[in-house]
Design an enzyme around this catalytic site. Structure first.
Site, mmCIF file in Angstrom:
data_model
loop_
_atom_site.group_PDB
_atom_site.id
_atom_site.type_symbol
_atom_site.label_atom_id
_atom_site.label_comp_id
_atom_site.label_asym_id
_atom_site.label_seq_id
_atom_site.Cartn_x
_atom_site.Cartn_y
_atom_site.Cartn_z
ATOM 1 N N GLY A 10 0.834 -1.216 0.000
ATOM 2 C CA GLY A 10 0.000 0.000 0.000
ATOM 3 C C GLY A 10 0.859 1.252 0.000
ATOM 4 N N VAL A 12 1.301 3.601 2.327
ATOM 5 C CA VAL A 12 2.114 3.779 3.543
ATOM 6 C C VAL A 12 3.114 2.641 3.672
ATOM 7 C CG1 VAL A 12 2.071 3.883 6.066
ATOM 8 C CG2 VAL A 12 0.359 5.143 4.727
ATOM 9 N N LYS A 37 -4.663 -11.356 -3.049
ATOM 10 C CA LYS A 37 -4.260 -11.364 -4.479
ATOM 11 C C LYS A 37 -2.751 -11.117 -4.659
ATOM 12 C CE LYS A 37 -5.616 -6.489 -5.691
ATOM 13 N NZ LYS A 37 -4.802 -5.839 -4.735
ATOM 14 N N SER A 38 -2.110 -10.601 -3.608
ATOM 15 C CA SER A 38 -0.663 -10.315 -3.720
ATOM 16 C C SER A 38 0.205 -11.440 -3.168
ATOM 17 C CB SER A 38 -0.330 -9.020 -2.970
ATOM 18 O OG SER A 38 -1.056 -7.938 -3.509
ATOM 19 N N ARG A 97 -6.150 4.081 18.744
ATOM 20 C CA ARG A 97 -5.580 5.364 19.189
ATOM 21 C C ARG A 97 -6.219 5.897 20.471
ATOM 22 N NH1 ARG A 97 -5.758 7.994 13.206
ATOM 23 N NH2 ARG A 97 -3.937 6.947 12.337
ATOM 24 N N CYS A 126 -2.053 11.244 10.531
ATOM 25 C CA CYS A 126 -1.005 12.064 9.896
ATOM 26 C C CYS A 126 -1.181 13.553 10.212
ATOM 27 C CB CYS A 126 -0.978 11.842 8.395
ATOM 28 S SG CYS A 126 -2.579 11.765 7.622
ATOM 29 N N SER A 156 -3.082 11.718 -1.439
ATOM 30 C CA SER A 156 -2.333 10.507 -1.039
ATOM 31 C C SER A 156 -2.807 10.000 0.319
ATOM 32 C CB SER A 156 -0.833 10.804 -0.979
ATOM 33 O OG SER A 156 -0.586 11.797 0.010
ATOM 34 N N HIS A 234 0.458 17.211 3.538
ATOM 35 C CA HIS A 234 -0.676 17.889 4.164
ATOM 36 C C HIS A 234 -0.221 19.253 4.680
ATOM 37 C CE1 HIS A 234 -2.951 14.360 3.639
ATOM 38 N NE2 HIS A 234 -3.045 13.906 4.888
HETATM 39 C C1 2RA Z 1 -6.237 11.254 5.242
HETATM 40 N N1 2RA Z 1 -5.372 11.374 7.519
HETATM 41 O O1 2RA Z 1 -5.403 12.107 4.925
HETATM 42 C C2 2RA Z 1 -6.203 10.601 6.611
HETATM 43 C C3 2RA Z 1 -5.770 9.173 6.527
HETATM 44 N N2 2RA Z 1 -4.476 9.009 6.026
HETATM 45 O O2 2RA Z 1 -7.124 10.845 4.480
#
Ligand code: 2RA
EC number: 1.2.1.11
Length: 329
Positions: A10, A12, A37-38, A97, A126, A156, A234
């Site tokens: 994936g 990440v 599938k991988s 979390r 994130c 992303s 971000h």
């Molecule tokens: C987003 N923080 O950016 C969330 C999950 N990675 O969609």
């Protein structure tokens, strides 16, 4: 150190493998896990092919550490099964979390809380990580009262399907939609799903996770999370009211002295953080540092970081490094 990476193919997981190599984590074996599938395909790590296996085969190998980047449901189902064979799990999903017995770790802030008994460790969201890393030194010095944050989050963060939607729309090609609307030339005030109270899960993560990480519930966070058509990184416009006043030069110095923070702040030279320049870097970049002239003790900041690196993979690998360096695994 035998490490399994769950979600190894994936967005990440791929960066986790990259950062494991960059940080020279002493691996004796790597066990990549991905979807059915991988299985049987290979990932290349350190110029060596490693065959992708299923979850149970990875558990049977009894890895020392498992880094999960495969969604909350997978973590809830499988992380405890790894723990049963003695594995320490670091999970990138939101599953654990806010669980009181699980620690929510940004190493520069609270890795000291970790002990050998912590067998499931949560990696914060994130957009939370970059926010708290910048605010932690300021909170310690001036005591936050209220934070208002607007995020500008890259596609992303949603995943491969969203990156593909943006690329298709730029190319004028019809394809699968990750979002309910076009993202090219658009901005969606909708990250994750809406809750009954009108906030999205992303906004509620920003409202709740910082108090746990900073171990302080005397401040509040009000968030609006927006998806924008950037491929990576971000950005966050942050307004923070403190209980005490501050000097801007001291604020800059505190940020400059904080490990993991790079201050980019000079309007005279158009110097400020931007996602395109934060891409593939581990630091959190802070700029547009200025007093909010509309109320006392209040500061405006602009915070940018690569959401796949410090926002996810690098933070997780830094936790791995801390565990190894402190004989906690
Ligand atoms: C987003 N923080 O950016 C969330 C999950 N990675 O969609």
């Amino acid at each position: 150190m035998k490490i399994t990476v769950v979600g190894a193919t994936g967005m990440v997981g791929t960066v986790v493998l990259k950062v494991l190599k960059e940080q020279n984590i002493p691996l004796t074996d790597l066990i990549p896990v991905a979807s059915q599938k991988s299985i049987g395909k290979e990932v290349i790590f350190n110029n060596t092919p490693y065959k992708i296996v299923g979850m149970q085969d990875a558990i049977n190998a009894k890895p020392d550490i498992a880094i999960f980047s495969a969604g909350g449901d997978t973590s809830l189902e499988w992380a405890p099964k790894f723990v049963e064979v003695g594995t320490t799990v670091i999970d990138n999903s939101s599953a654990w979390r806010m669980e009181p017995s699980k620690k929510l770790i940004v190493p520069e802030i609270n890795a000291h809380l970790l002990t050998k008994t912590d067998k499931i460790i949560a990696n914060p969201n994130c957009s939370t990580i970059q926010l708290v890393l910048a605010l932690a030194p300021l909170h310690k010095e001036y005591e936050m009262k209220r934070v208002v944050i607007s995020t500008y989050q890259s596609v992303s963060g949603t995943g491969l399907k969203a990156v593909q939607q943006l690329e298709n729309e730029i190319a004028g090609v019809k394809g699968e939609m990750a979002y309910p609307y076009p993202i090219h030339k658009n901005a969606l005030p909708h990250c994750d799903v809406f809750e009954e109270n009108g906030y999205t899960k992303e906004e509620l993560k920003l409202a709740r996770e910082p108090q746990k990480i900073l171990d302080d519930r005397t401040f509040s966070v009000s968030a609006t999370a927006v998806r924008i058509p950037t491929a990576g990184g971000h950005s966050e416009a942050v307004n923070v009211e403190f209980r005490n006043d501050f000097e801007l030069n001291k604020v800059r110095q505190l940020l400059h002295e904080t490990p993991g923070i790079t201050v980019q702040d000079n309007p005279d030279t158009n110097t400020y953080p931007m996602p395109v320049y934060a891409n593939d870097k581990d630091d959190v970049f802070v700029g547009r540092i200025r007093r909010d002239m509309t109320q006392p003790n209040t500061l405006n900041l602009w915070i940018v970081s690569d959401n796949l690196r410090k926002g996810a993979a690098t933070n997780a690998v830094q936790i791995v490094k801390y565990l190894i360096d402190n004989d906690l695994v």
